[in-house]
Motif scaffolding. Structure first.
Motif, short mmCIF file in Angstrom:
data_model
loop_
_atom_site.label_atom_id
_atom_site.label_comp_id
_atom_site.label_asym_id
_atom_site.label_seq_id
_atom_site.Cartn_x
_atom_site.Cartn_y
_atom_site.Cartn_z
N ARG A 130 0.85 -1.18 0.00
CA ARG A 130 0.00 0.00 0.00
C ARG A 130 0.89 1.24 0.00
N MET A 131 0.34 2.36 -0.40
CA MET A 131 1.11 3.61 -0.46
C MET A 131 1.64 4.01 0.93
N GLU A 132 0.87 3.73 1.97
CA GLU A 132 1.31 4.03 3.34
C GLU A 132 2.59 3.25 3.67
N GLU A 133 2.65 2.01 3.19
CA GLU A 133 3.83 1.17 3.46
C GLU A 133 5.04 1.68 2.69
N VAL A 134 4.84 2.08 1.45
CA VAL A 134 5.94 2.64 0.65
C VAL A 134 6.42 3.93 1.31
N SER A 135 5.48 4.78 1.68
CA SER A 135 5.79 6.04 2.34
C SER A 135 6.63 5.82 3.60
N ASP A 136 6.23 4.84 4.39
CA ASP A 136 6.93 4.51 5.62
C ASP A 136 8.34 3.97 5.35
N MET A 137 8.46 3.12 4.34
CA MET A 137 9.75 2.52 4.00
C MET A 137 10.81 3.56 3.65
N VAL A 138 10.39 4.62 2.96
CA VAL A 138 11.35 5.61 2.49
C VAL A 138 11.53 6.80 3.44
N GLY A 139 10.76 6.82 4.54
CA GLY A 139 11.03 7.83 5.57
C GLY A 139 10.06 8.98 5.70
#
Length: 162
Positions: free
Chosen positions: A100-109
């Protein structure tokens, strides 16, 4: 008479920028790149200019001066650039297509999805979801998958002559 009072944005010359010698700028630029990029500190949501300055034994004004002069942007834009670059890689990687976009967002900081979307749009001119969809549809393996399902990929249009 003009309806709007539009004036050209003037480049502000901060006095502290000239206090940093070119040699010191070179050294600090290298150290900043090492910490932010090589050590991937951009992934840390809490890694601020203040923490970077502490790690380098300097102050935030010098950090700001170096980032402004050498990278032509402010500290936040500098860090977000690397976050967006990594997000773009993740978004088109088939291994991560179910994230999900939230997970991508979290992964990159990024601290939240809203700041991720805003920064991504500012840099790329499209949303992260649109970017993912556009690139996944162009991927050769996706074309094959779509063909197996009996469909044409969205990026191709079927033209028939009668």
């Amino acid at each position: 008479m003009a309806k709007y009072n539009i004036t050209e944005k003037k480049e502000k010359e901060a006095a502290y920028r000239s206090l940093v010698s070119p040699k010191m700028m070179d050294e600090m630029q290298e150290k900043i790149m090492n910490i932010i990029v090589m050590q991937k500190k951009y992934r840390d949501k809490d890694f601020s200019a203040k923490k970077l300055a502490e790690e380098l034994g300097t102050n935030t004004r010098y950090i700001s001066a170096v980032v402004n002069v050498r990278f032509h942007m402010n500290y936040t834009s500098f860090v977000n650039k690397y976050r967006i670059d990594e997000a773009m890689t993740i978004l088109v990687d088939k291994r991560f297509q179910d994230l999900r976009m939230e997970e991508v967002s979290d992964m990159v900081g990024f601290a939240n999805r809203q700041s991720f979307y805003a920064s991504f749009y500012r840099v790329m001119g499209m949303t992260p979801r649109d970017y993912r969809m556009q690139h996944l549809m162009q991927h050769p393996s996706m074309k094959k998958t779509e063909a197996k399902r009996g469909r044409k990929p969205k990026t191709e249009k079927k033209t028939e002559k009668k």
